[in-house]
Design a protein around this motif. Structure first.
Motif, PDB file in Angstrom:
ATOM      1  N   ASN A   1      48.608  37.959  47.036  1.00  0.00           N
ATOM      2  CA  ASN A   1      48.141  38.662  48.245  1.00  0.00           C
ATOM      3  C   ASN A   1      47.511  39.989  47.896  1.00  0.00           C
ATOM      4  OD1 ASN A   1      48.622  36.906  50.305  1.00  0.00           O
ATOM      5  ND2 ASN A   1      50.737  37.553  50.615  1.00  0.00           N
ATOM      6  N   ALA A   2      48.001  40.598  46.799  1.00  0.00           N
ATOM      7  CA  ALA A   2      47.512  41.932  46.412  1.00  0.00           C
ATOM      8  C   ALA A   2      46.305  41.871  45.483  1.00  0.00           C
ATOM      9  CB  ALA A   2      48.641  42.695  45.721  1.00  0.00           C
ATOM     10  N   THR A   3      45.924  40.659  45.064  1.00  0.00           N
ATOM     11  CA  THR A   3      44.801  40.540  44.121  1.00  0.00           C
ATOM     12  C   THR A   3      43.487  40.343  44.870  1.00  0.00           C
ATOM     13  OG1 THR A   3      46.323  39.465  42.585  1.00  0.00           O
ATOM     14  CG2 THR A   3      43.969  39.281  42.102  1.00  0.00           C
ATOM     15  N   PRO A   4      42.487  41.237  44.658  1.00  0.00           N
ATOM     16  CA  PRO A   4      41.182  41.065  45.321  1.00  0.00           C
ATOM     17  C   PRO A   4      40.586  39.716  44.934  1.00  0.00           C
ATOM     18  CG  PRO A   4      41.327  43.192  44.230  1.00  0.00           C
ATOM     19  CD  PRO A   4      42.520  42.421  43.793  1.00  0.00           C
ATOM     20  N   SER A   5      40.223  38.908  45.940  1.00  0.00           N
ATOM     21  CA  SER A   5      39.809  37.546  45.569  1.00  0.00           C
ATOM     22  C   SER A   5      38.669  36.992  46.437  1.00  0.00           C
ATOM     23  CB  SER A   5      41.019  36.614  45.654  1.00  0.00           C
ATOM     24  OG  SER A   5      41.552  36.639  46.953  1.00  0.00           O
ATOM     25  N   VAL A   6      38.152  37.791  47.397  1.00  0.00           N
ATOM     26  CA  VAL A   6      37.063  37.273  48.245  1.00  0.00           C
ATOM     27  C   VAL A   6      35.889  38.260  48.232  1.00  0.00           C
ATOM     28  CG1 VAL A   6      38.608  35.989  49.774  1.00  0.00           C
ATOM     29  CG2 VAL A   6      38.056  38.383  50.307  1.00  0.00           C
ATOM     30  N   TRP A   7      34.763  37.821  48.757  1.00  0.00           N
ATOM     31  CA  TRP A   7      33.617  38.718  48.880  1.00  0.00           C
ATOM     32  C   TRP A   7      33.941  39.782  49.935  1.00  0.00           C
ATOM     33  CZ3 TRP A   7      29.294  38.769  45.880  1.00  0.00           C
ATOM     34  CH2 TRP A   7      29.070  37.645  45.072  1.00  0.00           C
ATOM     35  N   PRO A   8      33.550  41.055  49.705  1.00  0.00           N
ATOM     36  CA  PRO A   8      33.864  42.109  50.682  1.00  0.00           C
ATOM     37  C   PRO A   8      32.894  42.132  51.868  1.00  0.00           C
ATOM     38  CG  PRO A   8      32.768  43.050  48.770  1.00  0.00           C
ATOM     39  CD  PRO A   8      32.976  41.598  48.463  1.00  0.00           C
ATOM     40  N   THR A   9      31.736  41.487  51.668  1.00  0.00           N
ATOM     41  CA  THR A   9      30.752  41.452  52.757  1.00  0.00           C
ATOM     42  C   THR A   9      29.731  40.368  52.449  1.00  0.00           C
ATOM     43  OG1 THR A   9      29.248  42.822  54.068  1.00  0.00           O
ATOM     44  CG2 THR A   9      29.179  43.138  51.681  1.00  0.00           C
ATOM     45  N   GLN A  10      28.791  40.176  53.331  1.00  0.00           N
ATOM     46  CA  GLN A  10      27.717  39.220  53.049  1.00  0.00           C
ATOM     47  C   GLN A  10      26.476  39.977  52.594  1.00  0.00           C
ATOM     48  OE1 GLN A  10      26.675  37.154  56.650  1.00  0.00           O
ATOM     49  NE2 GLN A  10      25.523  38.886  57.465  1.00  0.00           N
ATOM     50  N   GLY A  11      25.531  39.314  51.968  1.00  0.00           N
ATOM     51  CA  GLY A  11      24.298  39.959  51.555  1.00  0.00           C
ATOM     52  C   GLY A  11      23.855  39.503  50.183  1.00  0.00           C
ATOM     53  N   VAL A  12      22.952  40.296  49.609  1.00  0.00           N
ATOM     54  CA  VAL A  12      22.382  39.961  48.294  1.00  0.00           C
ATOM     55  C   VAL A  12      22.927  40.944  47.259  1.00  0.00           C
ATOM     56  CG1 VAL A  12      20.226  39.780  46.980  1.00  0.00           C
ATOM     57  CG2 VAL A  12      20.284  39.104  49.393  1.00  0.00           C
ATOM     58  N   VAL A  13      23.360  40.423  46.124  1.00  0.00           N
ATOM     59  CA  VAL A  13      23.849  41.305  45.062  1.00  0.00           C
ATOM     60  C   VAL A  13      22.627  41.950  44.396  1.00  0.00           C
ATOM     61  CG1 VAL A  13      25.096  41.450  42.872  1.00  0.00           C
ATOM     62  CG2 VAL A  13      25.903  39.919  44.677  1.00  0.00           C
ATOM     63  N   THR A  14      22.493  43.258  44.580  1.00  0.00           N
ATOM     64  CA  THR A  14      21.313  43.953  44.040  1.00  0.00           C
ATOM     65  C   THR A  14      21.627  44.665  42.734  1.00  0.00           C
ATOM     66  OG1 THR A  14      21.886  45.811  45.472  1.00  0.00           O
ATOM     67  CG2 THR A  14      20.200  44.270  46.282  1.00  0.00           C
ATOM     68  N   SER A  15      22.896  44.863  42.442  1.00  0.00           N
ATOM     69  CA  SER A  15      23.255  45.510  41.177  1.00  0.00           C
ATOM     70  C   SER A  15      24.686  45.114  40.810  1.00  0.00           C
ATOM     71  CB  SER A  15      23.148  47.041  41.340  1.00  0.00           C
ATOM     72  OG  SER A  15      23.508  47.655  40.128  1.00  0.00           O
ATOM     73  N   ASN A  16      24.826  44.724  39.538  1.00  0.00           N
ATOM     74  CA  ASN A  16      26.143  44.287  39.088  1.00  0.00           C
ATOM     75  C   ASN A  16      26.897  45.388  38.347  1.00  0.00           C
ATOM     76  OD1 ASN A  16      27.498  41.828  39.571  1.00  0.00           O
ATOM     77  ND2 ASN A  16      25.684  40.730  38.823  1.00  0.00           N
ATOM     78  N   PHE A  17      28.104  45.092  37.974  1.00  0.00           N
ATOM     79  CA  PHE A  17      28.946  46.004  37.204  1.00  0.00           C
ATOM     80  C   PHE A  17      28.368  46.150  35.788  1.00  0.00           C
ATOM     81  CE2 PHE A  17      32.398  46.629  34.171  1.00  0.00           C
ATOM     82  CZ  PHE A  17      33.138  47.649  34.733  1.00  0.00           C
ATOM     83  N   GLY A  18      28.419  47.387  35.263  1.00  0.00           N
ATOM     84  CA  GLY A  18      27.990  47.583  33.872  1.00  0.00           C
ATOM     85  C   GLY A  18      26.804  48.523  33.769  1.00  0.00           C
ATOM     86  N   TRP A  19      26.151  48.503  32.591  1.00  0.00           N
ATOM     87  CA  TRP A  19      25.025  49.405  32.363  1.00  0.00           C
ATOM     88  C   TRP A  19      23.800  48.922  33.122  1.00  0.00           C
ATOM     89  CZ3 TRP A  19      25.677  54.042  30.273  1.00  0.00           C
ATOM     90  CH2 TRP A  19      26.850  54.254  29.512  1.00  0.00           C
TER      91      TRP A  19
END
Ligand code: ZN
Length: 288
Positions: A156-174
């Motif tokens: 229950n405490a583990t983030p596991s779903v999308w936080p919103t809808q839309g297009v991913v414009t930038s990912n994690f990292g450099w």
């Protein structure tokens, strides 16, 4: 000595006092002897009757005890099935399986030499062994319930779903920003202003504030070291220290802070370190 003349059948006999005393003695002795014999016979019969009655009772008791022992065996077989199921569940939930020998011995029990004890002792020992096994398995079920409960809380405490809808414009990292490289601590998802943003796991709201370049943002502490951050919101729907559940709307997408267009900056932190949010989104676990 005085004599009397008596007729016995056709015979005439002369008898004196001695004859009478002897005759009476014989009669009395015969009477007591017969009475004693009858008493002995009756007494012996009663004893025999009691003996057979007791023997029958003992046989019935032995049969009853044997039935109980058979039922205990049936219960032990059923308990074997439960232990088998319990062991499978323990494996699924990451617990060590029950040691079969230890479980069959029971807590504090001892191996029983059946041939050396009577049937009543055998019943007593069997019941005690069954009770020990039952206690042992019950304790295992308790451990399993606690483990499942804890695992459920972690899930229950583990983030596991999308936080919103839309297009991913930038990912994690450099990433490149204006010709320079910078580390992006989260993931950007773009859509219209006002698109609902939800909590990705249950937790407590620990921040609702304008935080510089993140603009209006919300932070949730999920416990077990998990935190999530939602930035650039247009408005929020939660208060500080409010408890929220997974998929509960906490605010709406905006363009606040350092932002070139409406989007959500979503960040997952584990024990204070930012982690790739995509690693925590179960494939197919979309909110919308
Ligand atoms: Zn971002």
């Amino acid at each position: 000595m005085k004599y009397w003349t008596v007729c016995i059948g056709e015979k005439i006999v002369r008898i004196n006092l001695v004859h009478i005393v002897v005759a009476m003695s014989i009669v009395v002795c015969t009477f007591f002897s017969s009475t004693f014999t009858v008493f002995q016979f009756v007494n012996s019969s009663i004893h025999k009757a009691n003996f057979f009655k007791q023997k029958k009772k003992n046989e019935q008791l032995t049969t009853s005890i044997q039935k109980m022992l058979n039922n205990i065996n049936v219960l032990n077989v059923k308990l074997d099935s439960l232990v088998n199921i319990d062991n499978k569940n323990r494996l699924v939930w990451g617990l060590d399986t029950i040691d079969e020998d230890l479980e069959k011995l029971g807590v504090g029990g001892a191996k029983i030499q059946w041939s050396s004890i009577g049937i009543v002792d055998k019943l007593t020992e069997s019941l005690q062994a069954l009770k020990n096994r039952t206690d042992f398995v019950a304790q295992s079920f308790d451990d399993l319930a606690h483990s499942i409960n804890r695992t459920e809380k972690i899930l229950n405490a583990t983030p596991s779903v999308w936080p919103t809808q839309g297009v991913v414009t930038s990912n994690f990292g450099w990433r490149k920003m204006g010709g320079a490289s910078e580390s992006h601590s989260g993931m950007d998802i773009a859509d219209n202003v006002g698109t609902p943003v939800v909590a990705t796991a249950s937790g407590i709201i620990t921040k609702v504030e304008y935080a510089g370049r993140l603009g209006l943002c919300v932070e949730i502490d999920h416990g077990f070291g998990y935190r999530t951050i939602y930035g650039h919101l247009s408005r929020t729907k939660v208060e500080l220290y409010q408890k929220v559940n997974r998929n509960e709307v906490i605010g709406y997408m905006g363009n606040t802070g350092r932002s070139t267009g409406p989007h959500l900056h979503y960040e997952v932190k584990i024990s204070g370190e930012s982690s790739p949010p995509l690693n925590y989104i179960i494939p197919g676990a979309t909110t919308y």
